[in-house]
Design a protein around this motif. Structure first.
Motif, PDB file in Angstrom:
ATOM      1  N   THR A 274       1.157  -1.367  -0.242  1.00 20.85           N
ATOM      2  CA  THR A 274       0.103   0.245   0.172  1.00 20.85           C
ATOM      3  C   THR A 274       0.398   1.531   0.128  1.00 20.85           C
ATOM      4  N   GLU A 275       1.988   0.931   0.680  1.00 21.13           N
ATOM      5  CA  GLU A 275       3.163   2.536   1.074  1.00 21.13           C
ATOM      6  C   GLU A 275       3.619   2.893  -0.484  1.00 21.13           C
ATOM      7  N   LEU A 276       3.749   1.905  -1.466  1.00 14.92           N
ATOM      8  CA  LEU A 276       4.394   1.991  -2.459  1.00 14.92           C
ATOM      9  C   LEU A 276       3.651   2.930  -3.458  1.00 14.92           C
ATOM     10  N   SER A 277       2.230   2.111  -3.563  1.00 10.37           N
ATOM     11  CA  SER A 277       0.817   3.112  -4.068  1.00 10.37           C
ATOM     12  C   SER A 277       0.825   4.660  -3.882  1.00 10.37           C
ATOM     13  N   LEU A 278       1.176   4.777  -2.545  1.00  9.54           N
ATOM     14  CA  LEU A 278       0.950   5.549  -1.979  1.00  9.54           C
ATOM     15  C   LEU A 278       2.398   6.701  -2.030  1.00  9.54           C
ATOM     16  N   LYS A 279       2.890   6.497  -1.862  1.00 11.25           N
ATOM     17  CA  LYS A 279       4.011   7.108  -2.829  1.00 11.25           C
ATOM     18  C   LYS A 279       4.086   7.764  -3.604  1.00 11.25           C
ATOM     19  N   ALA A 280       4.076   6.653  -4.811  1.00  9.18           N
ATOM     20  CA  ALA A 280       3.581   6.837  -6.036  1.00  9.18           C
ATOM     21  C   ALA A 280       2.807   7.907  -6.211  1.00  9.18           C
ATOM     22  N   MET A 281       2.011   8.240  -5.849  1.00  7.91           N
ATOM     23  CA  MET A 281       0.374   9.165  -5.974  1.00  7.91           C
ATOM     24  C   MET A 281       1.115  10.082  -5.276  1.00  7.91           C
TER      25      MET A 281
END
Length: 436
Positions: free
Chosen positions: A176-183
Protein backbone atom coordinates in the motif's frame (compact mmCIF):
# COMPACT_ATOMS: atom_id res chain seq x y z
CA UNK A 1 -0.45 -14.75 -3.78
CA UNK A 2 -1.37 -16.81 -6.82
CA UNK A 3 1.02 -18.14 -9.43
CA UNK A 4 1.69 -15.81 -12.35
CA UNK A 5 -0.19 -16.93 -15.42
CA UNK A 6 1.05 -16.29 -18.94
CA UNK A 7 -1.22 -14.92 -21.61
CA UNK A 8 -2.23 -17.32 -24.33
CA UNK A 9 -0.19 -16.67 -27.47
CA UNK A 10 -2.10 -15.93 -30.64
CA UNK A 11 -0.65 -16.73 -34.06
CA UNK A 12 2.80 -17.29 -32.59
CA UNK A 13 2.91 -13.77 -31.02
CA UNK A 14 3.55 -13.00 -27.35
CA UNK A 15 0.98 -11.17 -25.23
CA UNK A 16 2.60 -7.77 -25.87
CA UNK A 17 2.51 -8.13 -29.68
CA UNK A 18 -0.50 -7.26 -31.81
CA UNK A 19 -1.50 -9.44 -34.74
CA UNK A 20 -0.88 -7.90 -38.14
CA UNK A 21 -4.22 -8.22 -39.89
CA UNK A 22 -5.29 -6.42 -43.02
CA UNK A 23 -8.50 -8.35 -43.41
CA UNK A 24 -11.14 -5.61 -43.29
CA UNK A 25 -13.95 -8.15 -43.03
CA UNK A 26 -12.33 -9.76 -40.00
CA UNK A 27 -11.93 -6.40 -38.25
CA UNK A 28 -15.52 -5.46 -39.02
CA UNK A 29 -16.77 -8.81 -37.71
CA UNK A 30 -14.85 -8.37 -34.46
CA UNK A 31 -16.13 -4.85 -34.03
CA UNK A 32 -19.73 -5.86 -34.73
CA UNK A 33 -19.54 -8.60 -32.12
CA UNK A 34 -18.66 -6.04 -29.45
CA UNK A 35 -22.25 -4.87 -29.06
CA UNK A 36 -23.63 -8.38 -28.55
CA UNK A 37 -22.90 -8.92 -24.85
CA UNK A 38 -26.10 -7.36 -23.55
CA UNK A 39 -28.08 -9.52 -25.99
CA UNK A 40 -26.22 -12.66 -24.98
CA UNK A 41 -26.97 -11.99 -21.32
CA UNK A 42 -30.66 -12.25 -22.14
CA UNK A 43 -30.11 -15.94 -22.96
CA UNK A 44 -29.23 -18.82 -20.67
CA UNK A 45 -26.44 -20.15 -22.86
CA UNK A 46 -23.19 -19.76 -20.94
CA UNK A 47 -21.22 -20.78 -24.01
CA UNK A 48 -22.58 -17.78 -25.90
CA UNK A 49 -21.35 -15.51 -23.10
CA UNK A 50 -17.88 -16.98 -23.38
CA UNK A 51 -18.04 -16.73 -27.18
CA UNK A 52 -18.73 -13.00 -27.00
CA UNK A 53 -15.99 -12.47 -24.40
CA UNK A 54 -13.56 -14.29 -26.70
CA UNK A 55 -14.59 -11.91 -29.46
CA UNK A 56 -13.59 -9.01 -27.24
CA UNK A 57 -10.24 -10.66 -26.58
CA UNK A 58 -9.70 -11.35 -30.30
CA UNK A 59 -10.41 -7.69 -31.07
CA UNK A 60 -7.78 -6.58 -28.53
CA UNK A 61 -5.15 -8.38 -30.63
CA UNK A 62 -6.06 -6.43 -33.77
CA UNK A 63 -3.54 -3.98 -35.19
CA UNK A 64 -6.13 -1.30 -35.87
CA UNK A 65 -6.31 1.02 -32.85
CA UNK A 66 -9.97 1.92 -33.35
CA UNK A 67 -10.92 -1.76 -33.09
CA UNK A 68 -9.04 -2.15 -29.81
CA UNK A 69 -10.63 1.03 -28.46
CA UNK A 70 -14.09 -0.28 -29.37
CA UNK A 71 -13.32 -3.59 -27.66
CA UNK A 72 -12.13 -1.84 -24.50
CA UNK A 73 -15.14 0.49 -24.44
CA UNK A 74 -17.51 -2.47 -24.74
CA UNK A 75 -15.64 -4.42 -22.08
CA UNK A 76 -15.83 -1.45 -19.71
CA UNK A 77 -19.56 -1.24 -20.39
CA UNK A 78 -19.94 -4.96 -19.70
CA UNK A 79 -17.95 -4.79 -16.46
CA UNK A 80 -20.19 -1.93 -15.31
CA UNK A 81 -23.46 -3.53 -16.36
CA UNK A 82 -22.97 -7.14 -15.28
CA UNK A 83 -21.15 -9.27 -12.72
CA UNK A 84 -18.66 -11.11 -14.95
CA UNK A 85 -16.72 -12.90 -12.21
CA UNK A 86 -17.75 -16.35 -13.43
CA UNK A 87 -16.65 -15.55 -16.98
CA UNK A 88 -13.32 -13.83 -16.35
CA UNK A 89 -11.84 -15.94 -13.56
CA UNK A 90 -10.12 -18.22 -16.10
CA UNK A 91 -9.32 -15.43 -18.57
CA UNK A 92 -8.18 -12.63 -16.28
CA UNK A 93 -4.45 -13.17 -16.97
CA UNK A 94 -4.99 -12.83 -20.72
CA UNK A 95 -7.20 -9.77 -20.25
CA UNK A 96 -4.73 -8.19 -17.85
CA UNK A 97 -1.82 -8.71 -20.25
CA UNK A 98 -3.77 -7.13 -23.11
CA UNK A 99 -4.93 -4.21 -20.97
CA UNK A 100 -1.35 -3.50 -19.88
CA UNK A 101 -0.23 -3.63 -23.52
CA UNK A 102 -2.89 -1.03 -24.40
CA UNK A 103 -1.62 1.26 -21.63
CA UNK A 104 1.95 0.83 -22.86
CA UNK A 105 1.47 1.09 -26.62
CA UNK A 106 -2.00 2.49 -27.28
CA UNK A 107 -3.33 5.99 -27.84
CA UNK A 108 -4.32 8.18 -24.91
CA UNK A 109 -7.95 7.11 -25.31
CA UNK A 110 -6.99 3.44 -25.45
CA UNK A 111 -4.73 3.76 -22.39
CA UNK A 112 -7.48 5.49 -20.40
CA UNK A 113 -9.99 2.77 -21.29
CA UNK A 114 -7.48 0.04 -20.44
CA UNK A 115 -6.71 1.59 -17.04
CA UNK A 116 -10.40 1.71 -16.26
CA UNK A 117 -10.84 -1.89 -17.46
CA UNK A 118 -8.07 -3.09 -15.11
CA UNK A 119 -9.72 -1.37 -12.15
CA UNK A 120 -13.09 -2.87 -13.02
CA UNK A 121 -11.49 -6.30 -13.49
CA UNK A 122 -10.02 -6.06 -9.99
CA UNK A 123 -13.37 -5.06 -8.47
CA UNK A 124 -15.06 -7.92 -10.32
CA UNK A 125 -12.51 -10.51 -9.14
CA UNK A 126 -12.73 -9.30 -5.53
CA UNK A 127 -10.13 -9.73 -2.81
CA UNK A 128 -7.82 -12.70 -3.21
CA UNK A 129 -4.78 -14.01 -5.05
CA UNK A 130 -6.07 -13.06 -8.51
CA UNK A 131 -6.58 -9.42 -7.51
CA UNK A 132 -3.17 -9.42 -5.84
CA UNK A 133 -1.68 -10.62 -9.11
CA UNK A 134 -3.64 -7.94 -10.97
CA UNK A 135 -2.08 -5.30 -8.72
CA UNK A 136 1.45 -6.72 -9.02
CA UNK A 137 1.29 -6.99 -12.83
CA UNK A 138 -0.27 -3.57 -13.44
CA UNK A 139 1.61 -1.51 -10.83
CA UNK A 140 4.83 -1.01 -12.87
CA UNK A 141 2.98 0.24 -15.97
CA UNK A 142 0.65 2.52 -14.01
CA UNK A 143 3.56 3.95 -12.01
CA UNK A 144 5.45 4.61 -15.23
CA UNK A 145 2.52 6.68 -16.54
CA UNK A 146 2.70 8.80 -13.37
CA UNK A 147 6.47 9.14 -13.48
CA UNK A 148 6.56 10.26 -17.12
CA UNK A 149 3.87 12.91 -16.57
CA UNK A 150 1.81 11.89 -19.57
CA UNK A 151 -1.40 13.47 -20.85
CA UNK A 152 -3.60 14.70 -17.96
CA UNK A 153 -6.47 12.32 -18.75
CA UNK A 154 -4.04 9.39 -18.94
CA UNK A 155 -2.56 10.31 -15.56
CA UNK A 156 -5.99 10.65 -13.95
CA UNK A 157 -7.03 7.22 -15.28
CA UNK A 158 -3.79 5.69 -14.02
CA UNK A 159 -4.28 7.27 -10.57
CA UNK A 160 -7.83 5.95 -10.28
CA UNK A 161 -6.77 2.49 -11.42
CA UNK A 162 -3.75 2.32 -9.11
CA UNK A 163 -5.95 3.28 -6.16
CA UNK A 164 -8.51 0.58 -6.94
CA UNK A 165 -6.11 -2.31 -7.67
CA UNK A 166 -4.11 -1.54 -4.53
CA UNK A 167 -7.23 -1.14 -2.38
CA UNK A 168 -8.52 -4.55 -3.53
CA UNK A 169 -5.28 -6.45 -4.06
CA UNK A 170 -2.70 -5.25 -1.51
CA UNK A 171 -1.92 -7.75 1.23
CA UNK A 172 0.35 -5.70 3.50
CA UNK A 173 1.34 -2.16 4.42
CA UNK A 174 4.47 -2.19 2.24
CA UNK A 175 2.44 -2.74 -0.94
CA UNK A 176 0.00 0.00 0.00
CA UNK A 177 2.81 2.41 0.85
CA UNK A 178 4.38 1.81 -2.57
CA UNK A 179 1.22 3.06 -4.29
CA UNK A 180 0.74 5.89 -1.78
CA UNK A 181 4.26 7.11 -2.56
CA UNK A 182 3.65 6.99 -6.33
CA UNK A 183 0.57 9.17 -5.80
CA UNK A 184 2.32 11.50 -3.37
CA UNK A 185 5.09 12.08 -5.92
CA UNK A 186 2.38 13.56 -8.16
CA UNK A 187 0.85 15.61 -5.33
CA UNK A 188 4.19 16.94 -4.04
CA UNK A 189 6.69 16.40 -6.90
CA UNK A 190 9.78 17.74 -5.13
CA UNK A 191 9.66 14.70 -2.84
CA UNK A 192 9.96 12.36 -5.82
CA UNK A 193 12.99 10.91 -7.57
CA UNK A 194 13.08 13.48 -10.38
CA UNK A 195 14.13 16.46 -8.29
CA UNK A 196 16.17 18.18 -11.01
CA UNK A 197 13.12 19.95 -12.44
CA UNK A 198 10.15 20.39 -10.13
CA UNK A 199 6.92 20.09 -12.09
CA UNK A 200 3.53 21.16 -10.82
CA UNK A 201 0.51 19.00 -11.67
CA UNK A 202 -2.45 20.64 -13.38
CA UNK A 203 -5.40 21.20 -11.03
CA UNK A 204 -7.50 18.26 -12.37
CA UNK A 205 -4.52 15.90 -11.98
CA UNK A 206 -3.74 17.24 -8.51
CA UNK A 207 -7.36 16.84 -7.39
CA UNK A 208 -7.45 13.27 -8.76
CA UNK A 209 -4.14 12.41 -7.08
CA UNK A 210 -5.41 13.76 -3.75
CA UNK A 211 -8.66 11.77 -4.03
CA UNK A 212 -6.85 8.54 -4.96
CA UNK A 213 -4.28 9.00 -2.19
CA UNK A 214 -6.99 9.70 0.39
CA UNK A 215 -9.08 6.73 -0.74
CA UNK A 216 -6.10 4.41 -0.35
CA UNK A 217 -5.15 5.99 2.99
CA UNK A 218 -8.47 4.74 4.43
CA UNK A 219 -6.97 1.24 4.48
CA UNK A 220 -4.05 1.97 6.85
CA UNK A 221 -6.11 2.39 10.01
CA UNK A 222 -5.19 -0.98 11.51
CA UNK A 223 -1.46 -0.67 10.80
CA UNK A 224 1.21 0.84 13.02
CA UNK A 225 1.69 4.57 12.33
CA UNK A 226 4.71 6.78 13.04
CA UNK A 227 3.18 10.15 13.90
CA UNK A 228 6.36 12.11 13.23
CA UNK A 229 6.46 10.97 9.60
CA UNK A 230 3.05 12.57 8.97
CA UNK A 231 3.98 16.07 10.09
CA UNK A 232 5.35 17.24 6.72
CA UNK A 233 2.61 15.69 4.53
CA UNK A 234 -0.15 17.15 6.71
CA UNK A 235 1.53 20.56 6.69
CA UNK A 236 1.70 20.45 2.90
CA UNK A 237 -1.95 19.39 2.62
CA UNK A 238 -2.90 22.38 4.76
CA UNK A 239 -1.24 24.70 2.21
CA UNK A 240 -3.49 23.25 -0.51
CA UNK A 241 -6.54 24.61 1.32
CA UNK A 242 -5.44 27.93 -0.14
CA UNK A 243 -5.20 26.65 -3.73
CA UNK A 244 -6.99 28.61 -6.45
CA UNK A 245 -8.84 25.56 -7.76
CA UNK A 246 -11.89 24.66 -5.70
CA UNK A 247 -11.70 20.93 -6.51
CA UNK A 248 -8.15 20.87 -5.14
CA UNK A 249 -9.22 22.65 -1.95
CA UNK A 250 -12.05 20.19 -1.40
CA UNK A 251 -9.88 17.13 -2.11
CA UNK A 252 -7.24 18.42 0.32
CA UNK A 253 -9.97 19.06 2.90
CA UNK A 254 -11.20 15.46 2.70
CA UNK A 255 -7.62 14.22 3.04
CA UNK A 256 -7.12 16.32 6.17
CA UNK A 257 -10.45 15.19 7.64
CA UNK A 258 -9.28 11.60 7.24
CA UNK A 259 -5.94 12.46 8.87
CA UNK A 260 -7.88 13.77 11.88
CA UNK A 261 -10.04 10.64 11.98
CA UNK A 262 -6.98 8.37 11.81
CA UNK A 263 -5.45 10.46 14.62
CA UNK A 264 -2.34 11.18 12.57
CA UNK A 265 -2.06 14.57 14.30
CA UNK A 266 -2.44 13.19 17.81
CA UNK A 267 0.61 13.25 20.06
CA UNK A 268 0.53 12.85 23.82
CA UNK A 269 2.42 15.59 25.66
CA UNK A 270 2.26 13.76 28.98
CA UNK A 271 4.74 10.94 28.41
CA UNK A 272 8.49 11.38 28.07
CA UNK A 273 9.41 7.82 27.12
CA UNK A 274 9.45 6.46 23.58
CA UNK A 275 6.17 4.90 22.49
CA UNK A 276 4.40 3.69 19.37
CA UNK A 277 4.60 7.16 17.77
CA UNK A 278 8.24 6.42 17.04
CA UNK A 279 9.30 9.74 18.57
CA UNK A 280 11.91 10.11 21.31
CA UNK A 281 10.73 11.73 24.52
CA UNK A 282 12.99 14.79 24.09
CA UNK A 283 11.40 15.57 20.70
CA UNK A 284 7.88 14.75 21.72
CA UNK A 285 7.00 18.09 23.28
CA UNK A 286 8.03 19.96 20.14
CA UNK A 287 6.09 17.55 17.93
CA UNK A 288 3.06 17.98 20.18
CA UNK A 289 3.23 21.77 19.89
CA UNK A 290 3.75 21.58 16.12
CA UNK A 291 0.75 19.31 15.67
CA UNK A 292 -1.42 21.49 17.90
CA UNK A 293 -0.47 24.50 15.76
CA UNK A 294 -1.34 22.52 12.62
CA UNK A 295 -4.72 21.57 14.07
CA UNK A 296 -5.49 25.21 14.86
CA UNK A 297 -4.39 26.31 11.39
CA UNK A 298 -6.52 23.69 9.64
CA UNK A 299 -9.56 24.50 11.79
CA UNK A 300 -9.18 28.19 10.97
CA UNK A 301 -8.89 27.55 7.23
CA UNK A 302 -11.87 25.19 7.32
CA UNK A 303 -13.90 27.86 9.10
CA UNK A 304 -13.03 30.41 6.41
CA UNK A 305 -13.84 28.04 3.56
CA UNK A 306 -17.16 27.05 5.15
CA UNK A 307 -18.19 30.72 5.00
CA UNK A 308 -16.47 31.82 1.79
CA UNK A 309 -18.30 34.65 0.03
CA UNK A 310 -19.50 33.88 -3.49
CA UNK A 311 -18.56 37.02 -5.34
CA UNK A 312 -19.65 37.99 -8.81
CA UNK A 313 -19.51 35.19 -11.36
CA UNK A 314 -18.74 32.48 -8.80
CA UNK A 315 -19.82 28.91 -9.46
CA UNK A 316 -22.72 28.79 -7.01
CA UNK A 317 -23.17 24.99 -6.99
CA UNK A 318 -19.53 24.17 -6.32
CA UNK A 319 -19.35 26.99 -3.80
CA UNK A 320 -22.27 25.47 -1.91
CA UNK A 321 -20.58 22.04 -2.01
CA UNK A 322 -17.40 23.56 -0.65
CA UNK A 323 -19.20 25.34 2.20
CA UNK A 324 -21.06 22.17 3.17
CA UNK A 325 -17.91 20.03 3.06
CA UNK A 326 -15.82 22.34 5.20
CA UNK A 327 -18.66 22.88 7.67
CA UNK A 328 -18.75 19.10 8.14
CA UNK A 329 -14.97 19.05 8.53
CA UNK A 330 -15.16 21.88 11.08
CA UNK A 331 -17.91 20.08 13.02
CA UNK A 332 -15.76 16.96 13.11
CA UNK A 333 -12.56 18.74 14.16
CA UNK A 334 -14.22 20.89 16.84
CA UNK A 335 -17.02 18.66 18.13
CA UNK A 336 -16.25 15.14 16.88
CA UNK A 337 -19.44 14.99 14.77
CA UNK A 338 -18.99 12.28 12.12
CA UNK A 339 -20.50 12.65 8.64
CA UNK A 340 -23.54 10.47 8.01
CA UNK A 341 -25.13 9.52 4.70
CA UNK A 342 -27.54 6.87 3.50
CA UNK A 343 -28.29 5.54 0.02
CA UNK A 344 -31.23 3.43 -1.16
CA UNK A 345 -29.90 0.27 -2.79
CA UNK A 346 -32.89 -1.81 -3.85
CA UNK A 347 -36.51 -0.73 -3.70
CA UNK A 348 -37.48 0.62 -0.32
CA UNK A 349 -35.81 -1.97 1.92
CA UNK A 350 -32.03 -2.06 1.48
CA UNK A 351 -30.13 1.02 2.61
CA UNK A 352 -26.37 1.64 2.54
CA UNK A 353 -25.26 3.79 5.46
CA UNK A 354 -21.92 5.41 6.22
CA UNK A 355 -21.00 7.20 9.44
CA UNK A 356 -17.28 8.04 9.25
CA UNK A 357 -14.91 9.91 6.97
CA UNK A 358 -13.25 6.65 5.91
CA UNK A 359 -16.57 5.13 4.86
CA UNK A 360 -17.76 8.31 3.15
CA UNK A 361 -14.51 8.65 1.17
CA UNK A 362 -14.69 5.01 0.09
CA UNK A 363 -18.34 5.38 -0.91
CA UNK A 364 -17.71 8.51 -2.99
CA UNK A 365 -14.67 6.99 -4.69
CA UNK A 366 -16.46 3.78 -5.67
CA UNK A 367 -19.45 5.81 -6.90
CA UNK A 368 -17.08 7.92 -8.98
CA UNK A 369 -15.15 4.94 -10.37
CA UNK A 370 -18.07 2.59 -11.07
CA UNK A 371 -20.34 5.33 -12.41
CA UNK A 372 -23.68 3.96 -13.51
CA UNK A 373 -22.54 0.47 -12.50
CA UNK A 374 -22.31 1.35 -8.80
CA UNK A 375 -25.79 0.18 -7.77
CA UNK A 376 -25.43 -3.06 -9.73
CA UNK A 377 -22.14 -3.87 -8.00
CA UNK A 378 -23.40 -2.92 -4.54
CA UNK A 379 -26.35 -5.26 -5.05
CA UNK A 380 -24.40 -8.24 -6.45
CA UNK A 381 -20.69 -7.79 -5.73
CA UNK A 382 -19.51 -9.50 -2.54
CA UNK A 383 -16.49 -7.20 -2.30
CA UNK A 384 -18.59 -4.04 -1.98
CA UNK A 385 -21.04 -5.78 0.33
CA UNK A 386 -18.14 -6.65 2.64
CA UNK A 387 -16.88 -3.05 2.56
CA UNK A 388 -20.16 -1.25 3.20
CA UNK A 389 -22.89 -1.70 5.77
CA UNK A 390 -26.15 -2.48 3.97
CA UNK A 391 -29.18 -2.84 6.18
CA UNK A 392 -32.90 -3.34 5.79
CA UNK A 393 -35.10 -0.33 6.45
CA UNK A 394 -36.81 -1.27 9.74
CA UNK A 395 -39.98 0.63 8.90
CA UNK A 396 -40.77 -1.65 5.96
CA UNK A 397 -41.34 -4.64 8.26
CA UNK A 398 -43.57 -2.79 10.78
CA UNK A 399 -47.36 -2.69 11.00
CA UNK A 400 -49.14 0.43 9.77
CA UNK A 401 -49.57 1.88 13.28
CA UNK A 402 -46.00 1.11 14.32
CA UNK A 403 -44.74 2.50 11.03
CA UNK A 404 -46.45 5.83 11.80
CA UNK A 405 -44.74 5.99 15.20
CA UNK A 406 -41.39 5.10 13.64
CA UNK A 407 -41.81 7.67 10.87
CA UNK A 408 -42.83 10.29 13.45
CA UNK A 409 -39.55 9.75 15.26
CA UNK A 410 -37.68 10.02 11.98
CA UNK A 411 -39.48 13.25 11.12
CA UNK A 412 -38.54 14.70 14.50
CA UNK A 413 -34.89 13.80 13.90
CA UNK A 414 -34.99 15.34 10.44
CA UNK A 415 -36.59 18.51 11.82
CA UNK A 416 -33.82 18.86 14.41
CA UNK A 417 -31.19 18.36 11.72
CA UNK A 418 -32.89 20.90 9.43
CA UNK A 419 -32.95 23.45 12.23
CA UNK A 420 -29.26 22.84 12.85
CA UNK A 421 -28.47 23.16 9.13
CA UNK A 422 -30.45 26.42 8.89
CA UNK A 423 -28.63 27.81 11.92
CA UNK A 424 -25.25 26.90 10.48
CA UNK A 425 -26.21 28.31 7.08
CA UNK A 426 -27.22 31.59 8.70
CA UNK A 427 -23.94 31.69 10.62
CA UNK A 428 -21.99 31.13 7.39
CA UNK A 429 -24.03 33.83 5.64
CA UNK A 430 -23.37 36.31 8.43
CA UNK A 431 -19.65 35.46 8.37
CA UNK A 432 -19.55 35.91 4.58
CA UNK A 433 -21.22 39.32 4.83
CA UNK A 434 -18.75 40.30 7.51
CA UNK A 435 -15.80 39.27 5.34
CA UNK A 436 -16.98 41.15 2.25
Amino acid sequence: MGKTKKSKARGGAAGDDLLDSSDADSVETSSTALSDLSISYATENVNSHEFVLDKYIDALYEKRGSTREAALASLVDAFESFMLDGLVENKYATLLSLFNTSIKKGSTKEACLASRAIGLLSITLGAGSTSHETMVESHPQLSKVLQTWSDASKMISALDCLAVVTFVGATDLAETELSLKAMWDVIHPKSGSNVGTVRKPKPPVLAAALSSWTFLLTTIGSWRINTDSWKEPIAFLSTLLGAEDRAVRMAAGEALALCFELKLLDVSACEDDDDDTGVAGTSKSKLFLDMQALKAKIAGLASNLSAEAGGKGADKKNLSDQRDLFQRILDFVKYGECPEESLKIAGKRDVLRVSSWSELIQLNFFKHFLGRGFLKHVQDNGLLQDIFSIRTDKAESLSSSDKKIFRSGEEKGRALKLNKDRRQAQERKNAALFNE
